[in-house]
Design a protein around this motif. Structure first.
Motif, PDB file in Angstrom:
ATOM      1  N   GLN A   8      -1.820  -4.962  11.071  1.00  0.00           N
ATOM      2  CA  GLN A   8      -1.093  -3.857  11.676  1.00  0.00           C
ATOM      3  C   GLN A   8      -0.822  -2.763  10.657  1.00  0.00           C
ATOM      4  OE1 GLN A   8       2.470  -5.384  13.355  1.00  0.00           O
ATOM      5  NE2 GLN A   8       1.442  -6.910  14.591  1.00  0.00           N
ATOM      6  N   ASN A   9      -0.769  -3.105   9.403  1.00  0.00           N
ATOM      7  CA  ASN A   9      -0.367  -2.164   8.374  1.00  0.00           C
ATOM      8  C   ASN A   9      -1.541  -1.596   7.579  1.00  0.00           C
ATOM      9  OD1 ASN A   9       2.322  -2.628   9.050  1.00  0.00           O
ATOM     10  ND2 ASN A   9       2.412  -4.414   7.705  1.00  0.00           N
ATOM     11  N   LEU A  10      -2.777  -1.735   8.066  1.00  0.00           N
ATOM     12  CA  LEU A  10      -3.921  -1.202   7.335  1.00  0.00           C
ATOM     13  C   LEU A  10      -3.965   0.312   7.468  1.00  0.00           C
ATOM     14  CD1 LEU A  10      -6.881  -3.634   8.025  1.00  0.00           C
ATOM     15  CD2 LEU A  10      -5.635  -3.297   5.922  1.00  0.00           C
ATOM     16  N   GLY A  11      -4.038   0.975   6.340  1.00  0.00           N
ATOM     17  CA  GLY A  11      -4.144   2.424   6.321  1.00  0.00           C
ATOM     18  C   GLY A  11      -5.519   2.843   5.840  1.00  0.00           C
ATOM     19  N   ILE A  16     -10.732   1.848   2.944  1.00  0.00           N
ATOM     20  CA  ILE A  16     -11.707   2.267   1.929  1.00  0.00           C
ATOM     21  C   ILE A  16     -11.927   1.144   0.922  1.00  0.00           C
ATOM     22  CG2 ILE A  16     -12.074   3.854  -0.009  1.00  0.00           C
ATOM     23  CD1 ILE A  16     -10.721   6.013   1.728  1.00  0.00           C
ATOM     24  N   ILE A  17     -10.863   0.483   0.522  1.00  0.00           N
ATOM     25  CA  ILE A  17     -10.984  -0.638  -0.419  1.00  0.00           C
ATOM     26  C   ILE A  17     -11.780  -1.776   0.193  1.00  0.00           C
ATOM     27  CG2 ILE A  17      -9.678  -2.427  -1.642  1.00  0.00           C
ATOM     28  CD1 ILE A  17      -7.493  -0.287  -2.078  1.00  0.00           C
ATOM     29  N   VAL A  18     -11.505  -2.102   1.447  1.00  0.00           N
ATOM     30  CA  VAL A  18     -12.255  -3.165   2.133  1.00  0.00           C
ATOM     31  C   VAL A  18     -13.728  -2.793   2.234  1.00  0.00           C
ATOM     32  CG1 VAL A  18     -12.564  -4.314   4.363  1.00  0.00           C
ATOM     33  CG2 VAL A  18     -10.279  -4.074   3.392  1.00  0.00           C
ATOM     34  N   GLY A  19     -14.028  -1.535   2.553  1.00  0.00           N
ATOM     35  CA  GLY A  19     -15.416  -1.078   2.612  1.00  0.00           C
ATOM     36  C   GLY A  19     -16.108  -1.177   1.262  1.00  0.00           C
ATOM     37  N   PHE A  20     -15.402  -0.799   0.208  1.00  0.00           N
ATOM     38  CA  PHE A  20     -15.979  -0.875  -1.131  1.00  0.00           C
ATOM     39  C   PHE A  20     -16.265  -2.325  -1.532  1.00  0.00           C
ATOM     40  CE2 PHE A  20     -15.484  -1.039  -5.791  1.00  0.00           C
ATOM     41  CZ  PHE A  20     -16.539  -0.200  -6.140  1.00  0.00           C
ATOM     42  N   VAL A  21     -15.334  -3.213  -1.234  1.00  0.00           N
ATOM     43  CA  VAL A  21     -15.523  -4.631  -1.559  1.00  0.00           C
ATOM     44  C   VAL A  21     -16.694  -5.203  -0.764  1.00  0.00           C
ATOM     45  CG1 VAL A  21     -14.449  -6.922  -1.415  1.00  0.00           C
ATOM     46  CG2 VAL A  21     -13.156  -4.989  -2.318  1.00  0.00           C
ATOM     47  N   SER A  22     -16.813  -4.809   0.512  1.00  0.00           N
ATOM     48  CA  SER A  22     -17.933  -5.306   1.311  1.00  0.00           C
ATOM     49  C   SER A  22     -19.261  -4.796   0.765  1.00  0.00           C
ATOM     50  CB  SER A  22     -17.765  -4.927   2.777  1.00  0.00           C
ATOM     51  OG  SER A  22     -17.832  -3.538   2.932  1.00  0.00           O
ATOM     52  N   LEU A  23     -19.290  -3.568   0.254  1.00  0.00           N
ATOM     53  CA  LEU A  23     -20.513  -3.074  -0.383  1.00  0.00           C
ATOM     54  C   LEU A  23     -20.845  -3.861  -1.636  1.00  0.00           C
ATOM     55  CD1 LEU A  23     -20.250   0.813  -0.085  1.00  0.00           C
ATOM     56  CD2 LEU A  23     -21.937  -0.683   0.955  1.00  0.00           C
TER      57      LEU A  23
END
Length: 70
Positions: A8-11, A16-23
């Motif tokens: 609920q608290n994802l901003g 962006i951090i999650v996307g970078f880690v997935s890359l």
């Protein structure tokens, strides 16, 4: 306590951090992973549509009466 309640608290920064880690994790395999995920979602939607069509074809005339319980 609700599981995964922190979503609920994802901003924007967190996404962006999650996307970078997935890359970093998937690297050059990411397009193929996303493609297979898209195919899976498409197949799931086709399956759900098929079930909905079968339910619509059955119609209200084929409902079995529920026996009373005593």
């Amino acid at each position: 306590m609700m599981p995964l309640a922190f979503f609920q608290n994802l901003g924007t920064t967190e996404l962006i951090i999650v996307g970078f880690v997935s890359l970093l994790i998937f690297g050059n395999r990411l397009p193929s992973v996303m493609r297979s995920l898209g195919k899976s979602v498409t197949e799931f939607k086709k399956g759900v549509a098929g079930i909905e069509d079968e339910i619509d074809q059955a119609g209200p005339g084929e409902k079995k009466p529920i026996p009373p319980t005593s």
